[in-house]
Design an enzyme around this catalytic site. Structure first.
Site, PDB file in Angstrom:
ATOM      1  N   SER A  13       0.877  -1.187   0.000  1.00 13.03           N
ATOM      2  CA  SER A  13       0.000   0.000   0.000  1.00 13.03           C
ATOM      3  C   SER A  13       0.902   1.220   0.000  1.00 13.03           C
ATOM      4  CB  SER A  13      -0.850  -0.001   1.272  1.00 13.03           C
ATOM      5  OG  SER A  13      -1.351   1.293   1.540  1.00 13.03           O
ATOM      6  N   TYR A  38      -1.650  -0.414  10.371  1.00 11.29           N
ATOM      7  CA  TYR A  38      -1.736  -0.736   8.942  1.00 11.29           C
ATOM      8  C   TYR A  38      -0.419  -0.407   8.231  1.00 11.29           C
ATOM      9  CZ  TYR A  38      -3.812  -0.971   4.238  1.00 11.29           C
ATOM     10  OH  TYR A  38      -4.100  -1.291   2.928  1.00 11.29           O
TER      11      TYR A  38
HETATM   12  N1  LIG Z   1      -8.902  -0.625  -1.227  1.00 12.23           N
HETATM   13  C1  LIG Z   1      -7.865   0.146  -1.053  1.00 12.23           C
HETATM   14  O1  LIG Z   1      -7.986   1.385  -1.095  1.00 12.23           O
HETATM   15  C2  LIG Z   1      -6.508  -0.446  -0.840  1.00 12.23           C
HETATM   16  C3  LIG Z   1      -5.389   0.395  -0.979  1.00 12.23           C
HETATM   17  C4  LIG Z   1      -4.109  -0.125  -0.790  1.00 12.23           C
HETATM   18  C5  LIG Z   1      -3.964  -1.459  -0.478  1.00 12.23           C
HETATM   19  N2  LIG Z   1      -5.067  -2.249  -0.342  1.00 12.23           N
HETATM   20  C6  LIG Z   1      -4.833  -3.655  -0.002  1.00 12.23           C
HETATM   21  O2  LIG Z   1      -5.377  -4.474  -1.011  1.00 12.23           O
HETATM   22  C7  LIG Z   1      -5.821  -5.706  -0.438  1.00 12.23           C
HETATM   23  C8  LIG Z   1      -7.256  -5.960  -0.843  1.00 12.23           C
HETATM   24  O3  LIG Z   1      -8.039  -4.875  -0.438  1.00 12.23           O
HETATM   25  P1  LIG Z   1      -9.552  -4.685  -0.914  1.00 12.23           P
HETATM   26  O4  LIG Z   1      -9.789  -3.229  -0.872  1.00 12.23           O
HETATM   27  O5  LIG Z   1      -9.825  -5.438  -2.145  1.00 12.23           O
HETATM   28  O6  LIG Z   1     -10.285  -5.374   0.346  1.00 12.23           O
HETATM   29  P2  LIG Z   1     -11.689  -6.123   0.508  1.00 12.23           P
HETATM   30  O7  LIG Z   1     -12.037  -6.009   1.948  1.00 12.23           O
HETATM   31  O8  LIG Z   1     -12.673  -5.633  -0.521  1.00 12.23           O
HETATM   32  O9  LIG Z   1     -11.289  -7.612   0.163  1.00 12.23           O
HETATM   33  C9  LIG Z   1     -10.399  -8.322   0.970  1.00 12.23           C
HETATM   34  C10 LIG Z   1     -10.765  -9.799   0.912  1.00 12.23           C
HETATM   35  O10 LIG Z   1      -9.844 -10.493   1.746  1.00 12.23           O
HETATM   36  C11 LIG Z   1     -10.571 -11.431   2.524  1.00 12.23           C
HETATM   37  N3  LIG Z   1      -9.868 -11.664   3.785  1.00 12.23           N
HETATM   38  C12 LIG Z   1      -9.716 -10.790   4.814  1.00 12.23           C
HETATM   39  N4  LIG Z   1      -9.058 -11.369   5.821  1.00 12.23           N
HETATM   40  C13 LIG Z   1      -8.795 -12.643   5.416  1.00 12.23           C
HETATM   41  C14 LIG Z   1      -8.160 -13.740   6.029  1.00 12.23           C
HETATM   42  N5  LIG Z   1      -7.685 -13.647   7.282  1.00 12.23           N
HETATM   43  N6  LIG Z   1      -8.055 -14.898   5.345  1.00 12.23           N
HETATM   44  C15 LIG Z   1      -8.562 -15.012   4.082  1.00 12.23           C
HETATM   45  N7  LIG Z   1      -9.197 -14.003   3.447  1.00 12.23           N
HETATM   46  C16 LIG Z   1      -9.316 -12.838   4.116  1.00 12.23           C
HETATM   47  C17 LIG Z   1     -11.925 -10.794   2.769  1.00 12.23           C
HETATM   48  O11 LIG Z   1     -12.913 -11.781   3.076  1.00 12.23           O
HETATM   49  C18 LIG Z   1     -12.174 -10.074   1.442  1.00 12.23           C
HETATM   50  O12 LIG Z   1     -12.887 -10.878   0.542  1.00 12.23           O
HETATM   51  C19 LIG Z   1      -5.569  -5.587   1.054  1.00 12.23           C
HETATM   52  O13 LIG Z   1      -4.331  -6.201   1.380  1.00 12.23           O
HETATM   53  C20 LIG Z   1      -5.493  -4.098   1.281  1.00 12.23           C
HETATM   54  O14 LIG Z   1      -4.703  -3.767   2.402  1.00 12.23           O
HETATM   55  C21 LIG Z   1      -6.327  -1.774  -0.514  1.00 12.23           C
END
Ligand SMILES: NC(=O)c1ccc[n+]([C@@H]2O[C@H](COP(=O)([O-])OP(=O)(O)OC[C@H]3O[C@@H](n4cnc5c(N)ncnc54)[C@H](O)[C@@H]3O)[C@@H](O)[C@H]2O)c1
Length: 254
Positions: A138, A151
């Protein structure tokens, strides 16, 4: 270009948001996709989408923070060529306002979860003769963000783990890179707004959009396209790198 024919890929957290977009595009490019997900219903939605497009996918109900469960799932899947460590959770707080239990939970999922998958997957990638690993970091790993202590700590570790793995396995034909998105419009962001700003969601959505100099959040598919490139043989010369995909956040916010 970008064909993943005869490749077997694992995507963690592939049931939602960025993971779903990655699983879908890898499958579209003919990878056999295996989704490791906590949420069974979300995983099924992704599988349905992939299968409706006539492609192959499977899912496994598993918490990435559970070492033995992760090991068992990777043994079931067998040799793989691609691992995308995407599953992650958010947390808001500064060092003095972050509870020990919250700090531990973020580390368990966002750091230990990736270790668990690396530990279980690398022997399977080795058996396949090499492959590619992508870790979802991130912009929190790259710049100081307000109220993101746990985070940011976790995502900094993800970026460092990426370099460590890239170094250790470079001689075994295993590439490892990370992706650092700024805000991406996913259920992760919607849940964050619902939880922390239930009374002014539209204003906060607009504010969060404008923190990217480009004026909007990313679409999950845009992260998917970068992940596809890094997974493909076209990116064969790339390892040990972090890729910001951030609408100018880390370089133009001045
Ligand atoms: N959305 C953003 O703005 C953003 C920005 C930078 C980084 N990220 C990173 O991208 C990744 C995905 O984010 P997103 O926005 O798609 O999130 P999201 O919450 O939409 O999806 C995350 C998925 O991971 C699954 N998950 C969570 N904990 C878990 C576990 N312990 N075991 C198995 N599955 C698990 C959840 O059930 C969910 O389906 C994350 O690592 C997040 O930190 C997101």
């Amino acid at each position: 270009m970008f064909s993943l024919k005869n490749k077997k890929a694992v995507v963690t957290g592939g049931g939602s948001g960025i993971g779903r977009a990655i699983a879908t595009i890898l499958a579209k490019q003919d990878a056999e996709v295996h989704i490791i997900e906590l949420g069974v219903a979300q995983a099924k939605d992704t599988l349905d989408e992939i299968k409706a497009a006539g492609k192959q996918a499977f899912s496994y109900a598993c918490d990435v923070s559970d070492h033995n469960a992760v090991k068992a799932v990777f043994e079931q899947i067998g040799n793989i060529n691609i691992l995308v460590n995407n599953a992650g959770i958010a947390h808001i707080g500064k060092a003095d306002t972050t509870d020990e239990s919250d700090f531990d939970r973020v580390m368990r999922v966002n750091v230990k979860g990736i270790y668990n998958c690396l530990h279980a997957a690398i022997p399977q990638i080795r058996l396949a003769g090499g492959g590619v690993i992508i870790n979802m970091a991130s912009i929190a790993a790259l710049v100081g963000l307000p109220d993101r202590f746990a985070y940011s700590t976790a995502k900094g570790a993800v970026k460092a783990m990426t370099m460590s793995v890239a170094k250790d396995y470079i001689g075994e034909n295993i590439r490892c890179n990370s992706i650092s998105p700024a805000r991406v419009h996913t259920p992760f962001v919607d849940g964050f707004l619902q939880k922390n700003y239930p009374d002014n969601i539209p204003e906060m959505f607009d504010k969060l959009s404008k923190t990217q100099p480009i004026g909007r959040m990313a679409r999950p598919e845009e992260i998917g396209a970068l992940a596809l490139y890094l997974c493909s043989d076209e990116a064969a010369f790339i390892t040990g790198c972090d890729y910001p995909i951030d609408g100018g956040f880390t370089t133009l916010n001045n």
